[in-house]
Design an enzyme around this catalytic site. Sequence first.
Site, PDB file in Angstrom:
ATOM      1  N   PHE A 122       0.853  -1.181   0.000  1.00 46.14           N
ATOM      2  CA  PHE A 122       0.000   0.000   0.000  1.00 46.14           C
ATOM      3  C   PHE A 122       0.891   1.233   0.000  1.00 46.14           C
ATOM      4  CE2 PHE A 122      -3.056   2.971   2.085  1.00 46.14           C
ATOM      5  CZ  PHE A 122      -4.150   2.770   1.261  1.00 46.14           C
ATOM      6  N   PRO A 127       7.708  11.305   1.653  1.00 45.93           N
ATOM      7  CA  PRO A 127       8.678  12.006   2.497  1.00 45.93           C
ATOM      8  C   PRO A 127       8.083  13.188   3.247  1.00 45.93           C
ATOM      9  CG  PRO A 127       9.695  11.435   0.406  1.00 45.93           C
ATOM     10  CD  PRO A 127       8.247  11.055   0.287  1.00 45.93           C
ATOM     11  N   GLY A 130       2.707  12.131   5.853  1.00 48.04           N
ATOM     12  CA  GLY A 130       2.514  10.941   6.660  1.00 48.04           C
ATOM     13  C   GLY A 130       1.122  10.934   7.249  1.00 48.04           C
ATOM     14  N   ARG A 269      13.557 -17.837  38.080  1.00 52.15           N
ATOM     15  CA  ARG A 269      14.681 -17.032  38.548  1.00 52.15           C
ATOM     16  C   ARG A 269      14.593 -16.843  40.070  1.00 52.15           C
ATOM     17  NH1 ARG A 269      19.832 -15.145  38.310  1.00 52.15           N
ATOM     18  NH2 ARG A 269      19.986 -12.905  38.707  1.00 52.15           N
ATOM     19  N   GLN A 337      11.959  -5.334  32.533  1.00 51.18           N
ATOM     20  CA  GLN A 337      12.239  -5.075  33.945  1.00 51.18           C
ATOM     21  C   GLN A 337      12.200  -6.357  34.763  1.00 51.18           C
ATOM     22  OE1 GLN A 337      13.152  -2.080  34.500  1.00 51.18           O
ATOM     23  NE2 GLN A 337      13.442  -2.081  36.711  1.00 51.18           N
ATOM     24  N   GLU A 364      -0.470   2.466  10.725  1.00 54.12           N
ATOM     25  CA  GLU A 364      -1.939   2.420  10.693  1.00 54.12           C
ATOM     26  C   GLU A 364      -2.533   3.601  11.457  1.00 54.12           C
ATOM     27  OE1 GLU A 364      -3.927   0.245   9.106  1.00 54.12           O
ATOM     28  OE2 GLU A 364      -2.500  -1.295   8.509  1.00 54.12           O
ATOM     29  N   THR A 366      -0.817   7.024  13.839  1.00 50.77           N
ATOM     30  CA  THR A 366      -0.133   7.167  15.126  1.00 50.77           C
ATOM     31  C   THR A 366      -1.133   7.244  16.276  1.00 50.77           C
ATOM     32  OG1 THR A 366      -0.155   9.578  15.048  1.00 50.77           O
ATOM     33  CG2 THR A 366       1.727   8.467  14.001  1.00 50.77           C
TER      34      THR A 366
END
Length: 384
Positions: A122, A127, A130, A269, A337, A364, A366
């Site tokens: 697609f 540039p 967006g 752990r 973490q 898709e 922001t």
Amino acid sequence: MALDPETLEHLLDTVRRFVRERLVPMEHKIAEDDEIPSTLLDEMRALGLFGLSIPEEYGGLGLAMAEEVRVAFELGQTSPAFRSMLGTNNGIGSQGIVLDGREEQKRAYLPRLASGEIIGSFALTEPDSGSDAAALKTTAIRDGDHYVVNGTKRFITNAPEAGLFTLMARTDPEEKGARGISAFLVEAGASGLRIGPVDRKMGQRGAHTADVIFEDCRVPASALLGDREGQGFKTAMKVLDRGRLHIAAVCVGVAERLIRDSLAYAMERKQFGRPIADFQLIQAMLADSRAEAYAGRAMVLDAATRRDAGETVATEAASAKLFCSEMVGRVADRAVQIHGGAGYIADYGVERFYRDVRLFRIYEGTSQIQQLVIARNMIRDAAS
């Protein structure tokens, strides 16, 4: 067309086993080589994964939205690069044709997309264009029985592998807004079309993006998607609800994988003579991640079910994409973490997912675009 429950469960079980037995063991190699082996692609084709959302009459599985997101939950349990390869064929690479294509266009391309014979791509982003997609500058000027296309598209998913591009270009240079944009179906190898170098990305190695450059590229007038010029931007917007729900479902799948891996590590752990899963601050991170992933799954299933029932779900789809893409980022951060120093080391795979999921908040639409969509829809609905 919805599958019967038994057939759907069989499909989900098949995908689940394929992910666990074939894809997960290959994650490190895909990341190192930045390439998905052709043997795996052939297996994906054989399973019908390239045609999940394409109607049965054109060779696909024709899944309803609520069925598709359940498959996406399973595909999200492994490296996003695998899903990215087949995602365009099921989403933005095919749905414009499904929704607005002429019958001859559907018959020419949808069976080949459904089988994975060709990869769809697609070509919208540029540039300088967006989130403001209506500002695109690529032009397609009519010249007899052809259009002459000039412009550059950027960050185009699967461009190096694509056999077909759904191209958005301005057919009316005097019309600066969305109404001057048309969609075209341009085959790879067209004279004047070339692909730039593969982009070096933060993550999702194995899923390729690149520039697509058009220099006096002549495409036949029959390549115009639909019946007339000026409908391209509307076509692009139509495919977003399905695409956003699919991405949201993948985010849920990745989150669930990370939670499972984090729990297993925490139970194994030991520190201070006890598994770190015994410590409440570790438990808090696990619990927060589990609760958020559950909320994301519920959002996706609800919005998908509403869409299948014929409801307009632009707000719900944007909400799910916003929440789930942000959620999986938090889950990935907690996973690193919980793993401590091991989470920063490539051998464990957690740091790879940490980099991979960052992209979900960008493509898709922001997170900020999702917020604008949601708020504007709220205001419009309240004013009506």
